[in-house]
Scaffold this active site. Structure first.
Site, PDB file in Angstrom:
ATOM      1  N   SER A   1      -7.590   1.276   9.124  1.00 42.27           N
ATOM      2  CA  SER A   1      -8.073   0.009   8.567  1.00 42.27           C
ATOM      3  C   SER A   1      -9.569  -0.041   8.824  1.00 42.27           C
ATOM      4  O   SER A   1     -10.059   0.580   9.775  1.00 42.27           O
ATOM      5  CB  SER A   1      -7.412  -1.174   9.275  1.00 42.27           C
ATOM      6  OG  SER A   1      -8.075  -2.385   8.928  1.00 42.27           O
TER       7      SER A   1
ATOM      8  N   ILE B   1       0.824  -1.205   0.000  1.00 40.99           N
ATOM      9  CA  ILE B   1       0.000   0.000   0.000  1.00 40.99           C
ATOM     10  C   ILE B   1       0.864   1.264   0.000  1.00 40.99           C
ATOM     11  O   ILE B   1       0.595   2.215  -0.734  1.00 40.99           O
ATOM     12  CB  ILE B   1      -0.966  -0.020   1.206  1.00 40.99           C
ATOM     13  CG1 ILE B   1      -2.010  -1.132   1.011  1.00 40.99           C
ATOM     14  CG2 ILE B   1      -1.644   1.331   1.402  1.00 40.99           C
ATOM     15  CD1 ILE B   1      -2.884  -1.407   2.233  1.00 40.99           C
TER      16      ILE B   1
ATOM     17  N   LYS C   1      -5.578  -0.092  15.277  1.00 45.99           N
ATOM     18  CA  LYS C   1      -6.141   0.709  14.192  1.00 45.99           C
ATOM     19  C   LYS C   1      -7.248   1.637  14.692  1.00 45.99           C
ATOM     20  O   LYS C   1      -7.391   2.767  14.205  1.00 45.99           O
ATOM     21  CB  LYS C   1      -6.641  -0.209  13.077  1.00 45.99           C
ATOM     22  CG  LYS C   1      -5.515  -0.941  12.357  1.00 45.99           C
ATOM     23  CD  LYS C   1      -4.525   0.035  11.730  1.00 45.99           C
ATOM     24  CE  LYS C   1      -3.470  -0.663  10.879  1.00 45.99           C
ATOM     25  NZ  LYS C   1      -2.548   0.295  10.229  1.00 45.99           N
TER      26      LYS C   1
ATOM     27  N   THR D   1      -1.913  -7.565  -0.728  1.00 49.32           N
ATOM     28  CA  THR D   1      -0.489  -7.231  -0.575  1.00 49.32           C
ATOM     29  C   THR D   1       0.197  -8.388   0.143  1.00 49.32           C
ATOM     30  O   THR D   1      -0.460  -9.345   0.579  1.00 49.32           O
ATOM     31  CB  THR D   1      -0.279  -5.963   0.282  1.00 49.32           C
ATOM     32  OG1 THR D   1      -0.678  -6.268   1.630  1.00 49.32           O
ATOM     33  CG2 THR D   1      -1.081  -4.785  -0.231  1.00 49.32           C
TER      34      THR D   1
ATOM     35  N   ASN E   1       2.198   5.015   7.317  1.00 50.57           N
ATOM     36  CA  ASN E   1       1.533   3.838   6.755  1.00 50.57           C
ATOM     37  C   ASN E   1       2.164   2.520   7.189  1.00 50.57           C
ATOM     38  O   ASN E   1       1.529   1.467   7.090  1.00 50.57           O
ATOM     39  CB  ASN E   1       1.559   3.983   5.219  1.00 50.57           C
ATOM     40  CG  ASN E   1       1.262   2.702   4.501  1.00 50.57           C
ATOM     41  OD1 ASN E   1       0.105   2.329   4.336  1.00 50.57           O
ATOM     42  ND2 ASN E   1       2.314   1.983   4.081  1.00 50.57           N
TER      43      ASN E   1
ATOM     44  N   ILE F   1      -6.848  -5.734   1.072  1.00 47.53           N
ATOM     45  CA  ILE F   1      -6.061  -5.335  -0.101  1.00 47.53           C
ATOM     46  C   ILE F   1      -5.014  -6.421  -0.357  1.00 47.53           C
ATOM     47  O   ILE F   1      -4.328  -6.858   0.582  1.00 47.53           O
ATOM     48  CB  ILE F   1      -5.344  -3.982   0.147  1.00 47.53           C
ATOM     49  CG1 ILE F   1      -6.332  -2.895   0.607  1.00 47.53           C
ATOM     50  CG2 ILE F   1      -4.577  -3.556  -1.096  1.00 47.53           C
ATOM     51  CD1 ILE F   1      -7.360  -2.452  -0.406  1.00 47.53           C
TER      52      ILE F   1
ATOM     53  N   TYR G   1      -4.365  -5.992  16.669  1.00 51.47           N
ATOM     54  CA  TYR G   1      -4.416  -5.231  15.406  1.00 51.47           C
ATOM     55  C   TYR G   1      -5.624  -4.300  15.396  1.00 51.47           C
ATOM     56  O   TYR G   1      -5.514  -3.104  15.116  1.00 51.47           O
ATOM     57  CB  TYR G   1      -4.476  -6.197  14.217  1.00 51.47           C
ATOM     58  CG  TYR G   1      -4.475  -5.510  12.874  1.00 51.47           C
ATOM     59  CD1 TYR G   1      -3.272  -5.144  12.262  1.00 51.47           C
ATOM     60  CD2 TYR G   1      -5.663  -5.198  12.219  1.00 51.47           C
ATOM     61  CE1 TYR G   1      -3.262  -4.495  11.032  1.00 51.47           C
ATOM     62  CE2 TYR G   1      -5.663  -4.541  10.990  1.00 51.47           C
ATOM     63  CZ  TYR G   1      -4.455  -4.201  10.400  1.00 51.47           C
ATOM     64  OH  TYR G   1      -4.449  -3.552   9.184  1.00 51.47           O
TER      65      TYR G   1
END
Ligand code: NAD
Length: 257
Positions: free
Chosen positions: A148, A23, A167, A198, A96, A196, A163
């Site tokens: 997120s 990202i 966020k 990645t 980021n 996404i 997580y």
């Protein structure tokens, strides 16, 4: 001035952390395509240099790689000083860099809790404060932090309490910075992606969940990192001068259902 002129980033300088891949690289590429010179910041020096080279070749803009561990609070101010010295200013700062990790809440170790919060949340505070200090004294700017959709919803089936918490912290912290600085020319917003495609999602624990995520995303697919570049350019640009303290969720409809 037309709205398309306002989207142009010519003459602006941005940095993006975690920009060696995924990202972050896509955000940095979009900013350079819109005319900005971009500092590519990452803990992985080799990959950061490769990304900086790719973006410079593709866009003709000035780029430079900075090998920085964003979890060290001392590095935040040093990075701002270096970017300003190398590029002549700083108009947009993107925080980021982040990580993912799955473990049931009852088994999560204190070490893993701290590691997550340290990178995903504390480092965003250090960076936002340092960039803000410069921008408050030097004509303002735009700060964009990667949140997120996990700030607003609790993902299933993967257990990731640390997580999700990190966020949610990033989103509310960014709103708090935004309100304090709202009349002083510094805007702070978050981009909150859905799933996404990645490297972050390629781990042994996450890769098998891809089909399930696709099935619960209204667009029935994962997003591509490039699909976040538009909102990054908007937020860095003068097209978004009234946007501050907002969370821009880009998730293929996931949080709408
Ligand atoms: N991929 C997704 O589905 C998704 C969804 C929502 C939010 N996000 C968030 O987007 C951001 C980027 O995710 P991604 O998918 O591109 O991940 P990624 O793992 O592909 O890239 C993360 C980058 O951050 C760098 N990094 C890690 N620790 C660092 C440190 N201490 N200092 C400096 N750089 C460091 C890594 O080297 C890497 O280049 C993260 O904050 C992530 O939580 C991702």
């Amino acid at each position: 001035m037309t709205v398309m002129d306002k989207f142009k980033l010519d003459g602006k300088v941005a940095y993006v952390t975690g920009a060696a891949q995924g990202i972050g690289e896509a955000l940095a590429t979009g900013l350079a395509e819109a005319g900005a010179d971009v500092a590519i910041v990452d803990i992985n020096q080799e990959k950061a240099e490769a990304a900086a080279k790719r973006i410079a070749e593709a866009t003709g803009r000035k780029t430079k790689a900075y090998a920085v561990d964003v979890t060290d609070p001392e590095n935040a101010g040093k990075l701002v000083d270096q970017v300003v010295a190398d590029f002549g200013g700083l108009h947009a700062a993107f925080h980021n860099a982040g990580m993912a990790h799955n473990v049931p809440a009852e088994d999560l170790s204190v070490e893993d809790w701290h590691k997550m919060i340290n990178l995903n949340m504390h480092a965003v505070f250090y960076g936002t404060q340092a960039a803000g200090r410069y921008m408050l004294e030097n004509g303002g700017g735009s700060i964009v932090n990667t949140g997120s959709m996990s700030a607003s919803i609790v993902n299933v089936p993967q257990p990731q309490i640390h997580y999700n918490t990190s966020k949610a912290g990033v989103v509310h912290m960014s709103k708090s910075f935004a309100v304090e600085w709202a009349t002083r020319g510094v805007r702070v917003n978050t981009i909150s992606p859905g799933y996404i495609a990645t490297e972050l999602l390629q781990s042994a624990e996450l890769a098998p969940l891809r089909e399930e995520w696709e099935s619960v995303t209204p667009q029935r697919r994962l997003g591509q990192a490039e699909e976040l570049a538009g909102i990054a350019v908007y937020l860095a640009s003068d097209a978004s001068t009234f946007a501050t303290g907002s969370d821009f969720i880009v998730d293929g409809g996931y949080t709408a259902v």
